[in-house]
Design a protein around this motif. Sequence first.
Motif, PDB file in Angstrom:
ATOM      1  N   PRO A 282       0.811  -1.220   0.000  1.00  0.00           N
ATOM      2  CA  PRO A 282       0.000   0.000   0.000  1.00  0.00           C
ATOM      3  C   PRO A 282       0.841   1.266   0.000  1.00  0.00           C
ATOM      4  CG  PRO A 282      -0.026  -1.032   2.169  1.00  0.00           C
ATOM      5  CD  PRO A 282       0.627  -2.010   1.233  1.00  0.00           C
ATOM      6  N   LEU A 283       2.080   1.164   0.438  1.00  0.00           N
ATOM      7  CA  LEU A 283       2.926   2.354   0.484  1.00  0.00           C
ATOM      8  C   LEU A 283       3.347   2.817  -0.904  1.00  0.00           C
ATOM      9  CD1 LEU A 283       5.195   1.437   3.541  1.00  0.00           C
ATOM     10  CD2 LEU A 283       3.224   2.982   3.500  1.00  0.00           C
ATOM     11  N   GLU A 284       3.137   1.964  -1.908  1.00  0.00           N
ATOM     12  CA  GLU A 284       3.462   2.378  -3.267  1.00  0.00           C
ATOM     13  C   GLU A 284       2.401   3.300  -3.851  1.00  0.00           C
ATOM     14  OE1 GLU A 284       4.159  -1.150  -5.509  1.00  0.00           O
ATOM     15  OE2 GLU A 284       6.075  -1.600  -4.510  1.00  0.00           O
ATOM     16  N   ASP A 285       1.225   3.351  -3.216  1.00  0.00           N
ATOM     17  CA  ASP A 285       0.173   4.289  -3.607  1.00  0.00           C
ATOM     18  C   ASP A 285       0.398   5.570  -2.807  1.00  0.00           C
ATOM     19  OD1 ASP A 285      -2.280   5.795  -3.526  1.00  0.00           O
ATOM     20  OD2 ASP A 285      -3.346   4.030  -4.243  1.00  0.00           O
ATOM     21  N   GLN A 286       0.755   6.656  -3.476  1.00  0.00           N
ATOM     22  CA  GLN A 286       1.148   7.876  -2.780  1.00  0.00           C
ATOM     23  C   GLN A 286       0.029   8.422  -1.888  1.00  0.00           C
ATOM     24  OE1 GLN A 286       4.305   9.199  -2.671  1.00  0.00           O
ATOM     25  NE2 GLN A 286       3.366  10.353  -0.995  1.00  0.00           N
ATOM     26  N   GLN A 287      -1.224   8.302  -2.329  1.00  0.00           N
ATOM     27  CA  GLN A 287      -2.337   8.797  -1.530  1.00  0.00           C
ATOM     28  C   GLN A 287      -2.483   7.982  -0.231  1.00  0.00           C
ATOM     29  OE1 GLN A 287      -6.015   9.075  -3.692  1.00  0.00           O
ATOM     30  NE2 GLN A 287      -7.208   9.748  -1.922  1.00  0.00           N
ATOM     31  N   VAL A 288      -2.363   6.675  -0.363  1.00  0.00           N
ATOM     32  CA  VAL A 288      -2.458   5.810   0.822  1.00  0.00           C
ATOM     33  C   VAL A 288      -1.260   6.042   1.733  1.00  0.00           C
ATOM     34  CG1 VAL A 288      -2.495   3.419   1.620  1.00  0.00           C
ATOM     35  CG2 VAL A 288      -3.799   4.081  -0.410  1.00  0.00           C
ATOM     36  N   ARG A 289      -0.087   6.152   1.157  1.00  0.00           N
ATOM     37  CA  ARG A 289       1.129   6.396   1.938  1.00  0.00           C
ATOM     38  C   ARG A 289       0.994   7.678   2.773  1.00  0.00           C
ATOM     39  NH1 ARG A 289       6.684   4.952   0.738  1.00  0.00           N
ATOM     40  NH2 ARG A 289       8.146   6.336   1.792  1.00  0.00           N
ATOM     41  N   THR A 290       0.483   8.735   2.118  1.00  0.00           N
ATOM     42  CA  THR A 290       0.301  10.010   2.814  1.00  0.00           C
ATOM     43  C   THR A 290      -0.685   9.861   3.965  1.00  0.00           C
ATOM     44  OG1 THR A 290       0.806  11.261   0.808  1.00  0.00           O
ATOM     45  CG2 THR A 290      -0.415  12.410   2.538  1.00  0.00           C
TER      46      THR A 290
ATOM     47  N   ASP B  22       0.074  10.332   7.893  1.00  0.00           N
ATOM     48  CA  ASP B  22      -0.723  11.319   8.631  1.00  0.00           C
ATOM     49  C   ASP B  22      -1.273  10.704   9.915  1.00  0.00           C
ATOM     50  OD1 ASP B  22      -2.439  13.856   8.902  1.00  0.00           O
ATOM     51  OD2 ASP B  22      -3.975  12.282   8.809  1.00  0.00           O
ATOM     52  N   LEU B  23      -1.799   9.493   9.797  1.00  0.00           N
ATOM     53  CA  LEU B  23      -2.326   8.809  10.977  1.00  0.00           C
ATOM     54  C   LEU B  23      -1.202   8.506  11.964  1.00  0.00           C
ATOM     55  CD1 LEU B  23      -4.836   7.624  12.320  1.00  0.00           C
ATOM     56  CD2 LEU B  23      -4.351   5.459  11.153  1.00  0.00           C
ATOM     57  N   TYR B  24      -0.045   8.125  11.434  1.00  0.00           N
ATOM     58  CA  TYR B  24       1.095   7.858  12.307  1.00  0.00           C
ATOM     59  C   TYR B  24       1.461   9.101  13.119  1.00  0.00           C
ATOM     60  CZ  TYR B  24       5.662   6.450  13.988  1.00  0.00           C
ATOM     61  OH  TYR B  24       6.728   6.147  14.811  1.00  0.00           O
ATOM     62  N   GLN B  25       1.520  10.234  12.457  1.00  0.00           N
ATOM     63  CA  GLN B  25       1.903  11.469  13.145  1.00  0.00           C
ATOM     64  C   GLN B  25       0.879  11.878  14.208  1.00  0.00           C
ATOM     65  OE1 GLN B  25       2.359  14.001   9.725  1.00  0.00           O
ATOM     66  NE2 GLN B  25       4.253  12.974   9.073  1.00  0.00           N
ATOM     67  N   ARG B  26      -0.370  11.473  14.018  1.00  0.00           N
ATOM     68  CA  ARG B  26      -1.408  11.780  15.002  1.00  0.00           C
ATOM     69  C   ARG B  26      -1.315  10.857  16.225  1.00  0.00           C
ATOM     70  NH1 ARG B  26      -6.101  14.455  12.754  1.00  0.00           N
ATOM     71  NH2 ARG B  26      -5.922  14.805  10.513  1.00  0.00           N
TER      72      ARG B  26
END
Length: 301
Positions: free
Chosen positions: A32-40, A44-48
């Motif tokens: 999923p990290l290869e999809d830039q939208q999903v990666r972002t 974002d969730l990680y930073q929260r």
Amino acid sequence: MNPETNQWLEDLGFTVSISHDGPGQHVRGPDPLEDQQVRTAILDLYQRLAPKERFSFNAMLNRDNQSRAEIQSFFVNLTGDPNVLIGEGGFVDAYDAGGINQSLRADEFHSFRRQAFHDIRHGKASRIASVRDRVMSFVNSLRFMRPASSLGQKCGMDRPDSIAVDLKGNVLTCQNVSAAALAPNGESHRIGHTSQMDQVALKTATHWSHRSECPKCPVLQICKGSCMFLEGPLWEASCNNAYSDALPIFASGIEFLTGLVPVFIDGDIPEARKDIFGFSHTNSNGTEATRKPFPVPVVAA
């Protein structure tokens, strides 16, 4: 996932774990990290949640993904956070034919154990929770003489207060199976329904205390019986994976307590399991000898 969903998860107090095998994700499936939208969205969730200790990446090892150091480095680089929490971290169980294909071969046992031990003792797996927790659990089992009779199954699904259900209310052997699947013993993994809890009965599992190998195993306190529903070749492959996965934890715990690194285990176990790191050799008189493989004293246990 998107910022709105992430905000909802944060506001409601969710803890989120994302299954991802780091550099070995290709074995599991699409990344999923290869999809830039999903990666972002994931970052974002990680930073929260990560600053609130409510986020982890859960990674598993397999024969194409054997280095915890590489897994840890992957997630540190992904998040930019040297304190990233990595859950799971054990070697994959052979639930099916694919799991057997990703299990260690006999000629890979020693090299895996050496690498795993190197990663642990050099702090390269320090963010992988299962390593830290299992080492200290094993150390405490020796310090407090914890009896094997106190051990539950590794997964905890032998506990009467643990339950796995799907969205249709089917009660399952565990979270890794489907209501439509059969366990290796021929029983359905669907063991009942939440509407009739009095009829739920676990008939798809074998507790470690009822297996011939487990009660006399030197790493039982670490392995805790591996996967309880496997039988036959699936169980044998999983047991071999779990044994090799537990030995570096065993050695790390012994070194922590004594300053010595065990390299050979004698006792009522298969011959192939006695040489921990593959450092033993036979003298001309036929006796076993060991050479010092690490810059610390070594000892046969």
